[in-house]
Design an enzyme around this catalytic site. Structure first.
Site, PDB file in Angstrom:
ATOM      1  N   SER A 106       0.746  -9.988  -0.946  1.00 21.30           N
ATOM      2  CA  SER A 106       0.561  -8.540  -0.904  1.00 21.30           C
ATOM      3  C   SER A 106       0.731  -7.914   0.465  1.00 21.30           C
ATOM      4  O   SER A 106       0.928  -6.692   0.561  1.00 21.30           O
ATOM      5  CB  SER A 106      -0.817  -8.176  -1.466  1.00 21.30           C
ATOM      6  OG  SER A 106      -1.838  -8.819  -0.724  1.00 21.30           O
ATOM      7  N   LYS A 166       0.798  -1.224   0.000  1.00 20.17           N
ATOM      8  CA  LYS A 166       0.000   0.000   0.000  1.00 20.17           C
ATOM      9  C   LYS A 166       0.836   1.282   0.000  1.00 20.17           C
ATOM     10  O   LYS A 166       0.391   2.326  -0.496  1.00 20.17           O
ATOM     11  CB  LYS A 166      -0.944   0.001   1.197  1.00 20.17           C
ATOM     12  CG  LYS A 166      -2.125  -0.944   1.076  1.00 20.17           C
ATOM     13  CD  LYS A 166      -3.142  -0.436   0.080  1.00 20.17           C
ATOM     14  CE  LYS A 166      -4.431  -1.226   0.144  1.00 20.17           C
ATOM     15  NZ  LYS A 166      -5.464  -0.688  -0.756  1.00 20.17           N
TER      16      LYS A 166
END
Length: 441
Positions: A340, A82
């Site tokens: 991720s 992110k």
């Protein structure tokens, strides 16, 4: 439901004010993000983010019959990808916008990504998080220097308050996925994969709102066209939070009425408009996996790859373990799975480990009714011991709607050695006249 209702605020690149259609790598128009945007983001992120490693997984390779590598964004700064999009978005703010600060709403990775980016850029950040946010995520966000305001019991409530603050104070709202600069920043993962695994044929990753999947698709598909090759891009969602399959089928955003999954990082009830416009054009497939498959994937990564990964970061591995890429004899070729994120609450990890072991047949919970007389429990203990299972917990009660006078209900937790061993234990109990009921989840 988490961040599906978000709307972007200000600046030149927003879903409400998308850039004009521009040619992409092969002359087509219409995509709001192009390879040049991702390449520019990569230059912006130099020295800011870590070049996360790619680790080969021989165990997954044996399952698919081809090479499988793991792109370890769980080792990225702030524990997830992110920070890439957040920093690329915030680096483009004007001095006037920076002076007003940024605001975001999140219960996890986006909060930490914004906090890290803000600290690097010298921008004040105000993050709204729900009252029940996991303590490690709360502490990490504060530790990166952001001001955290606890508000509401859901991310939607925190989001509404964050937007009210942005409107009142003029702070820039940083969207987690529905913004051109955010999508371009996430797409830098695709460029790194092509550099680290140039022979890649398939790239697999989780998808919530769609920023990561869209960005990687833009970068990889354009580069693949330049090279005259075909590289498949596949997204994976938790089946209880899968808004993309119905939306793609309808060619329009189809919001979910309910979202319920342990993969909170991708628990998004509706695709982002901007990512959706890219994904429907470039992505080859979006598939789903069950909660049990997610739990098994986390156990696999812990045991076989020594990787701590959150459920949202493990959905690609879950799809491989389920054989979804090799159905019908298909060959995925050289595959890269994006892990991720690794921001998992230890309390959730305990629950997921237990569920994953149960799904793999290595943890068995049964409930039985038996006569309330001396020796009954001893008989059950003997059967379990002779079956080579290990009892880890016993609970019994004499009250309840299904319990008759003279009976006792007993629940037994056992360590087992796989599905076949579970069936052996159950068969041995039944052979002695007991009627065990397996407790799932």
């Amino acid at each position: 439901m988490t961040e599906q209702a978000l709307t972007s605020r200000t600046t030149s690149h927003t879903p409400e004010h998308p850039p004009a259609a521009r040619p992409d790598g092969d002359g087509r128009t219409g995509l709001p993000v192009r390879l040049a945007d991702v390449e520019a983001a990569q230059r912006t992120l130099q020295g800011v983010i870590a070049l996360t490693p790619v680790e080969q997984s021989r165990a997954l390779g044996r399952l698919t019959g081809s090479s499988v590598s793991l792109k370890c964004e769980n080792l990225q700064r702030a524990g997830s990808f992110k920070v890439r999009g957040a920093y690329n978005r915030m680096a483009k703010l004007t001095e006037a916008e920076r002076s007003l600060g940024v605001v975001a709403a999140s219960a996890g990775n986006h909060a930490q990504g914004v906090a890290v980016a803000a600290a690097k850029l010298g921008i004040s950040a105000r993050i709204y998080m729900p009252l029940g946010v996991a303590l490690p995520k709360l502490a990490a966000t504060r530790g990166h220097g952001a001001e955290v305001v606890l508000h509401g019991h859901t991310v939607d409530e925190a989001l509404a308050e964050a937007k009210r603050y942005a409107d009142a104070k003029g702070a820039v709202f940083v969207h987690p996925f529905d913004n051109v600069d955010v999508v371009a920043g996430q797409g830098t993962i695709g460029l790194e994969i092509l550099e680290q695994v140039p022979e890649v044929d398939t790239i697999l990753m989780g998808v919530g709102g769609g920023g990561l999947l869209a960005g990687v698709a833009v970068a990889v598909k354009a580069r693949a066209r330049e090279l005259g090759r075909e590289i498949r891009i596949i997204g994976v969602q938790a089946e209880n939070a899968a808004a993309y399959p119905p939306s793609l089928a309808a060619d329009a955003l189809v919001p979910l009425t309910k979202v319920s999954t342990i993969a909170d990082g991708i628990a998004v009830g509706s695709p982002g408009q901007l990512p959706f416009s890219i994904i429907r054009e470039l992505v080859d497939d979006v598939m789903t996996v069950s909660e049990d498959s997610l739990a098994r994937a986390l156990i696999f990564l812990l045991e076989r790859s020594k990787m701590v990964v959150e459920p949202a970061g493990a959905v690609g591995v879950a799809a491989l373990l389920d054989g979804k890429l090799t159905e019908g004899g298909r060959d995925p070729g050289n595959t890269v799975v994006v892990l991720s994120g690794g921001n998992i609450d230890p309390m959730l990890m305990l629950k997921v480990i237990q569920r994953g072991l149960a799904a793999a047949g290595r943890y068995l919970v049964v409930r039985m009714l038996l006569d309330d007389r001396p020796g009954s429990l001893a008989t059950i203990s003997r059967i379990i011991a002779e079956s080579d299972a290990n009892v880890t917990g016993v609970d019994h009660t004499r009250v309840g709607g299904s319990i008759s006078m003279g009976d006792v209900a007993i629940t037994i937790n056992m360590e087992t050695k796989g599905e076949e061993h579970c069936e052996q234990v159950l068969g041995n109990l039944r052979a002695e006249g007991f009627q065990p009921v397996v407790i799932r989840g």
